[in-house]
Scaffold this active site. Structure first.
Site, mmCIF file in Angstrom:
data_model
loop_
_atom_site.group_PDB
_atom_site.id
_atom_site.type_symbol
_atom_site.label_atom_id
_atom_site.label_comp_id
_atom_site.label_asym_id
_atom_site.label_seq_id
_atom_site.Cartn_x
_atom_site.Cartn_y
_atom_site.Cartn_z
ATOM 1 N N ALA A 102 0.687 -1.413 0.145
ATOM 2 C CA ALA A 102 -0.317 -0.212 -0.051
ATOM 3 C C ALA A 102 0.862 1.233 0.379
ATOM 4 O O ALA A 102 1.102 2.045 0.545
ATOM 5 C CB ALA A 102 -0.848 0.035 1.183
ATOM 6 N N HIS A 116 2.992 4.810 -0.445
ATOM 7 C CA HIS A 116 2.886 5.834 -0.868
ATOM 8 C C HIS A 116 3.572 6.829 -0.225
ATOM 9 O O HIS A 116 5.194 6.408 -0.511
ATOM 10 C CB HIS A 116 2.379 6.234 0.470
ATOM 11 C CG HIS A 116 2.730 5.967 1.473
ATOM 12 N ND1 HIS A 116 3.729 6.616 2.298
ATOM 13 C CD2 HIS A 116 1.725 5.566 3.020
ATOM 14 C CE1 HIS A 116 3.766 6.309 3.727
ATOM 15 N NE2 HIS A 116 2.248 5.112 3.532
ATOM 16 N N HIS A 174 7.207 5.607 2.070
ATOM 17 C CA HIS A 174 7.593 4.395 1.162
ATOM 18 C C HIS A 174 8.276 5.027 0.222
ATOM 19 O O HIS A 174 10.297 4.633 0.090
ATOM 20 C CB HIS A 174 6.379 3.454 0.865
ATOM 21 C CG HIS A 174 6.081 2.646 2.182
ATOM 22 N ND1 HIS A 174 4.770 3.194 1.482
ATOM 23 C CD2 HIS A 174 6.071 2.092 2.688
ATOM 24 C CE1 HIS A 174 3.637 2.080 3.120
ATOM 25 N NE2 HIS A 174 4.715 1.811 3.279
ATOM 26 N N GLY A 209 11.630 4.040 7.701
ATOM 27 C CA GLY A 209 10.857 5.022 8.156
ATOM 28 C C GLY A 209 11.594 5.857 9.776
ATOM 29 O O GLY A 209 10.879 5.560 10.921
ATOM 30 N N ASP A 259 7.988 5.446 12.249
ATOM 31 C CA ASP A 259 7.861 4.173 13.325
ATOM 32 C C ASP A 259 9.454 4.655 13.715
ATOM 33 O O ASP A 259 10.208 4.093 13.817
ATOM 34 C CB ASP A 259 7.544 3.294 12.279
ATOM 35 C CG ASP A 259 6.586 3.364 11.491
ATOM 36 O OD1 ASP A 259 5.248 2.777 12.678
ATOM 37 O OD2 ASP A 259 7.085 3.683 10.343
ATOM 38 N N SER A 294 0.223 7.532 5.865
ATOM 39 C CA SER A 294 0.670 6.285 6.726
ATOM 40 C C SER A 294 -0.105 5.534 5.573
ATOM 41 O O SER A 294 -1.635 6.281 5.014
ATOM 42 C CB SER A 294 -0.005 6.106 7.786
ATOM 43 O OG SER A 294 -0.224 4.332 8.671
ATOM 44 N N SER A 295 -0.122 4.057 5.340
ATOM 45 C CA SER A 295 -0.956 2.796 4.612
ATOM 46 C C SER A 295 -2.522 3.360 5.522
ATOM 47 O O SER A 295 -4.009 2.493 4.328
ATOM 48 C CB SER A 295 -0.012 1.487 4.784
ATOM 49 O OG SER A 295 0.897 1.453 4.089
ATOM 50 N N ARG A 296 -2.721 3.267 6.710
ATOM 51 C CA ARG A 296 -3.870 3.556 7.117
ATOM 52 C C ARG A 296 -4.987 4.592 7.163
ATOM 53 O O ARG A 296 -5.850 4.634 7.588
ATOM 54 C CB ARG A 296 -3.799 3.139 8.466
ATOM 55 C CG ARG A 296 -3.409 1.643 8.796
ATOM 56 C CD ARG A 296 -2.834 1.322 10.984
ATOM 57 N NE ARG A 296 -2.796 -0.028 10.984
ATOM 58 C CZ ARG A 296 -1.175 -0.649 10.767
ATOM 59 N NH1 ARG A 296 -0.491 0.283 10.848
ATOM 60 N NH2 ARG A 296 -1.182 -1.802 11.007
#
Ligand code: AMP
Length: 289
Positions: A31, A33, A36, A148, A151, A187-189
Site C-alpha cells: 500500500a 505511498h 515509502h 522511516g 516509526d 500511512s497506509s492506514r
C-alpha cells in the site's frame, strides 16, 4: 525491475551481484505511498541496487482485525516502484518467510526499548517486527537498511537488533517523515479514515507542532497538557494511547527540556477506523544518527 517470489532465488541472484554492487534494502508491507517511495529514492541515490520487499507480516499484528483490513494494492505498488526505478521487488509468501517454526520461536532481548509506547500498547508487535526483518536480512544481502522515522521506536529497535544482537555491519538509515500537504503523516492506514476522521486526524500534527513551537519556553508538563487538549477537542479521537516528550536515544520520558540533547514528542491515538501514530523532533537533530 526484477521480481522474485522465492527466498532461495533472490538470495542467490543478489549474492552474485553483491560482489560488485552495493545494495540498499527497503522492507514494506505494501500500500505504498510517498513516504515509502522516499526511502526507495534515498536508496537509489546512495546504492547501486535497490531492493524493496512487500510482505504483510502476520507476526507483528496484535489485532487480527487490523491484519484482515490491511490494504493490499499490489498492481499499484508495482507501478510506483517502476516509476521510482526500484531494481528488485521481493514478494514472498508466508512459507518463504517462515519456512519452519524455529523462525517464529526466535526471541529478541531489546534492552527495554520494546517495553514502552508502541510496545506497551501492542504486545508482541516488536518481536514480530524483529523476526521478519531478521529473516529478510538473512535472505537479502544488505549494505544499508532504509527505515522511516515515522516509526521511530521501530527504527531504534531494529538498529539495536542489527548492531547489538546480530552484530552485522548493515547501516541502519533513518529517513524523515513524509506528510500530506495539510501535515498528516502519510500511512497506509490513512485510506481507512472517514471524511470526518481525516479532518480530525490533523490534531495529531497540530499538537506536535504546538509542542515544538513552545518547547524551551514553558515547562514540559504544561506543554503536554495544552497539546493534549488540542487532541481531545477532535470528536473522532476515541482514545489517546500516549502523548509524551522523550529522550530520542532510548525513548525514556524526560521532565525538563535540558534533560537530553535530542528530544522527541510522540503520539498515538485511536480513531474509529484506524490507530495513528506520529512524532516530531523538538530539540536537536536526528540527521547524524
Ligand atoms: P510499512 O509498510 O508501514 O511497514 O512501512 C515501511 C517503511 O516505510 C517503514 O520503515 C516506515 O517507517 C516507512 N514509512 C511509513 N510511512 C512513512 C512516512 N510517512 N514517511 C517516511 N517513512 C515512512
Amino acid at each position: 525491475m526484477k521480481v522474485f517470489h522465492k527466498a532461495n532465488d533472490i538470495h542467490a541472484w543478489l549474492q552474485s551481484e553483491h560482489h560488485t554492487r552495493s545494495i540498499g534494502f527497503v522492507p514494506t508491507m505494501g500500500a505504498l505511498h510517498a513516504g515509502h517511495l522516499s526511502l526507495i529514492d534515498r536508496s537509489k541515490a546512495e546504492k547501486d541496487l535497490t531492493v524493496c520487499s512487500i510482505f504483510v507480516n502476520p507476526t507483528q499484528f496484535n489485532d487480527p482485525n487490523d491484519l484482515a483490513k490491511y490494504p493490499r494494492t499490489l498492481a499499484d505498488d508495482t507501478d510506483k516502484l517502476l516509476q521510482h526505478g526500484c531494481d528488485v521487488l521481493f514478494l514472498p509468501t508466508e512459507e518463504e518467510i517462515y519456512p519452519d517454526p524455529s523462525v517464529k520461536d526466535r526471541s529478541y532481548d531489546l534492552a527495554g526499548l520494546d517495553k514502552r509506547w508502541e510496545g506497551a500498547n501492542r504486545p508482541g508487535h516488536f518481536q514480530g517486527v524483529c523476526m521478519v526483518v531478521h529473516r529478510l536480512l538473512e535472505i537479502i544481502p544488505t549494505d544499508s537498511l532504509y527505515l522511516g522515522q515515522k516509526d521511530f521506536q521501530q527504527f531504534l529497535i531494529l538498529r539495536h537488533m542489527v548492531r547489538e544482537i546480530l552484530q552485522w555491519s548493515v547501516q541502519v538509515v533513518p529517513c524523515p517523515i513524509v506528510r500530506e500537504d495539510d501535515g498528516l503523516a502519510m500511512s497506509s492506514r490513512n485510506v481507512r479514515l472517514s471524511e470526518q476522521e481525516r479532518l480530525d486526524s490533523l490534531v495529531l500534527h497540530r499538537a506536535l507542532q504546538y509542542i515544538q513551537q513552545h518547547a524551551g519556553q514553558q515547562p514540559l508538563h504544561k506543554l503536554l497538557q495544552a497539546a493534549k487538549s488540542i487532541i481531545t477537542t477532535a470528536g473522532s479521537v476515541q482514545k489517546l494511547d500516549y502523548l509524551a516528550i522523550v529522550n530520542a536515544a532510548d525513548l525514556s520520558p524526560v521532565e525538563a527540556y535540558k534533560d537530553a540533547p535530542t528530544l522527541l514528542a510522540i503520539v498515538a491515538a485511536h480513531f474509529p477506523s484506524a490507530r495513528l501514530i506520529d512524532n516530531q523532533v523538538i530539540k536537536g537533530q536526528l540527521a547524524e544518527w
